[in-house]
Scaffold this active site. Sequence first.
Site, short mmCIF file in Angstrom:
data_model
loop_
_atom_site.label_atom_id
_atom_site.label_comp_id
_atom_site.label_asym_id
_atom_site.label_seq_id
_atom_site.Cartn_x
_atom_site.Cartn_y
_atom_site.Cartn_z
N GLY A 69 0.93 -0.93 0.26
CA GLY A 69 -0.08 -0.24 -0.18
C GLY A 69 0.87 1.02 0.15
N ASN A 149 -6.41 4.69 9.98
CA ASN A 149 -5.94 3.51 9.95
C ASN A 149 -6.42 3.94 11.48
OD1 ASN A 149 -4.49 5.55 9.43
ND2 ASN A 149 -3.07 4.08 10.11
N GLN A 177 -7.26 0.80 4.21
CA GLN A 177 -7.89 -0.23 5.20
C GLN A 177 -9.81 -0.18 4.88
OE1 GLN A 177 -6.99 -0.58 7.72
NE2 GLN A 177 -5.30 -0.26 8.83
N SER A 197 -3.88 -2.67 -0.48
CA SER A 197 -2.91 -3.55 0.18
C SER A 197 -3.17 -4.75 0.64
CB SER A 197 -2.40 -2.90 1.30
OG SER A 197 -1.09 -3.93 2.62
N HIS A 199 -2.41 -7.43 3.08
CA HIS A 199 -2.40 -7.76 4.20
C HIS A 199 -3.61 -7.08 5.06
CE1 HIS A 199 -0.13 -4.98 6.37
NE2 HIS A 199 0.65 -4.70 4.99
N THR A 235 9.50 -8.19 -11.95
CA THR A 235 8.72 -9.47 -12.25
C THR A 235 7.35 -9.35 -11.33
OG1 THR A 235 10.75 -10.27 -13.48
CG2 THR A 235 8.86 -12.04 -12.86
N CYS A 323 5.65 6.02 22.60
CA CYS A 323 6.23 5.39 23.08
C CYS A 323 6.43 3.86 21.73
CB CYS A 323 5.83 3.84 24.21
SG CYS A 323 7.16 5.58 25.25
#
Lengths: 394, 124
Positions: A69, A149, A177, A197, A199, A235, A323
Site C-alpha cells: 500500500g 487507520n 483500510q 494492500s 495483508h 517481475t 513510545c
Amino acid sequence: MIYLDNSATTPVKKEVVDEMLPYFTSFYGNPSSLYKLSRDAKRKLEEAREKVAKIIGAEKDEIYFTASGTESDNWAIKQIARANKKKGNHIITTKIEHHAVLHTCMELEKEGFEVTYLDVDSEGKINIGDIEKHIKGTTILITIMYANNEIGVIMPIAEIGNIAREKGIVFHTDAVQAVGKLNIDVVKENIDLLSLSGHKFNGPKGVGALYIKKGTKINSFMHGGGQEKGKRAGTENVPGIIGLAKALELSVENREEKNKKLVELRDYLIDTVLSEVPHSRLNGDRVDRLPNNANFCIRFIEGESLLLGLDNFGICASSGSACTSGSLDPSHVLLAIGLPHEIAHGSLRLTLSDETTKEEIDFTIEKLKEIIQRLRAMSPLYEDFMKNGGNSDV
Amino acid sequence: MYSNKVMDHFNNPRNMGEIEKADGVGTVGNAKCGDIMRIYLVIEDNVIKDVKFKTFGCGAAVATSSIATELIKGKTVDEALNVTNKAVMEALDGLPTAKIHCSLLAEEAIKAAIEDYKNKKGVE
C-alpha cells in the site's frame, strides 16, 4: 491468544494459501516468458487483475500490482505530481493521513510542490467546504484517505470525488483500510487513483495494487522491463497477487452480514468500555466509522504500558502513544483531533475481525479494567487528580 | 525488545506507592512527553530508610523507577546521589536505545527527591 490488531495486519486465510502454493513450486514460470508454464502463470495473474478490478468497480487494465500500500501511495502521489507539474504545483491532503501519504507529500514539498494539510474536527471529520476553499488554479491533486487507520473515521469520498471531477483535479484515495470492508465503486465515487494492500484483508504481505483510471496522466514508478504495461517494472509477484485477489474475493463474500455482526460487537465493546472504565473516551466519529475499529483514550496512563499489560494475557492491541510510534510525540491523528499530549499518550486501538467472538471481547474488557486499575494506582497523574477532588473529565 | 529483568520490574514493580510524610519527594518529566516519575524518601541519619515511587509512562519508565528504588534503599544520601543512569540500565540488563531517556529520568528523580529533602532540612 486474542488478536485485536487487525488494522495492523491479518492472518492469511487457508484458502488463500492453498490458491497461492502451486504458483511457487509448479507454475513458477515468469509471466513474461513464452512457454506454457509461463502462460499458465500469466493467465492466473490476469484473472487476479480482473477479480480486483471488478470488486472496486474498475476495468481490468486499470489495476496495477505493486509491493505494498505504501508503494501505491508513493507512486500515485509522486508521479501524478511530477507528471502534472506544468499544470500546477498544489496538492491538498489532510492532517490525519497515513505516513505513506504524509511523508510523501513532505518529500514533494522539497521538490517545490505546495501542500495544504486540511484540519479535521474533534471527531476526525473533514469539512467539505474547506476543500473547496483551498482549491486554486494550481491545484493538481487531492489525496484523502478512504478511512483512517487509527480512529476508523470514514471520509466523504463520493463528495470529494464530485468536487475534484468538477474542477478537473486528480483525486487519489489511500483505501488500504477500507478495501474489503466497505463497498467501493471508483466510477460512482469519481476516484482517479486508489491504493490497496493485500495483508489488510487476509491476503499475503508484500503485495498491493494501485487503481489508475484510464487516461490519467501519470509517470511510471519503476523503470525496467515492460511489466504492468511498462508503468511498474519488475517481475510480478505471481503467488502474492493471486493471494491478494483470492483474499479480496473472500472478504467481500457475505460482507453485509459480516459487517452487521462486526458493528454489533464493536458497539458492544465501545459501550462497555465507556461505561465501565471511568475517564475513558472514544476517538473518532461514532457513526462514520470502520465496522471493526474501536479507539479509546484512557486517562492517567500511558499506552505502551497498557499494551504490555494486555500482552501478558495474550491480547494483541496497538496504541498511538509516543513510545509505540518511535518518536517523542504521540500519534499525529490524535493530536489533529485536538487531544492534548498527555491524553493522546494513553490511547488504545482494538481492531476486530469477523472471527472475533464476544467471549474474547469480554475477556479483553475484564483484563483491561484490571490493568488500568493497576496502572492508575501507579500513576502520579492519577494521584494528583484524585487529590484535587477528581472531578474534571475528558 | 525488553529484557526479562525489565518485564519483571514492569509486572512486579518494587516499592510502588506513596509515602504520606516523606522527608523528600521528587517529581521529574512531564505528561506532554509521556513520562512522569515521582520518588518518595524517608531518610534517617543520612540513610535512605524507605523509598516508594509512582510513575506514569511506558514499560521502561516503570521498570527504571522500580529498580532505582532498589538501588538506593538502605544507602546513604551521598551513595544514592552517585547512582547513575548507567547503573540503572545495567541493573535492568540493558534498555532499547529509544528508552535510554527513561534511565536518565530515574537518575533525575532520585536527585530531585534528595534535593527536596535537603531543602526541607536546610542541609547545605
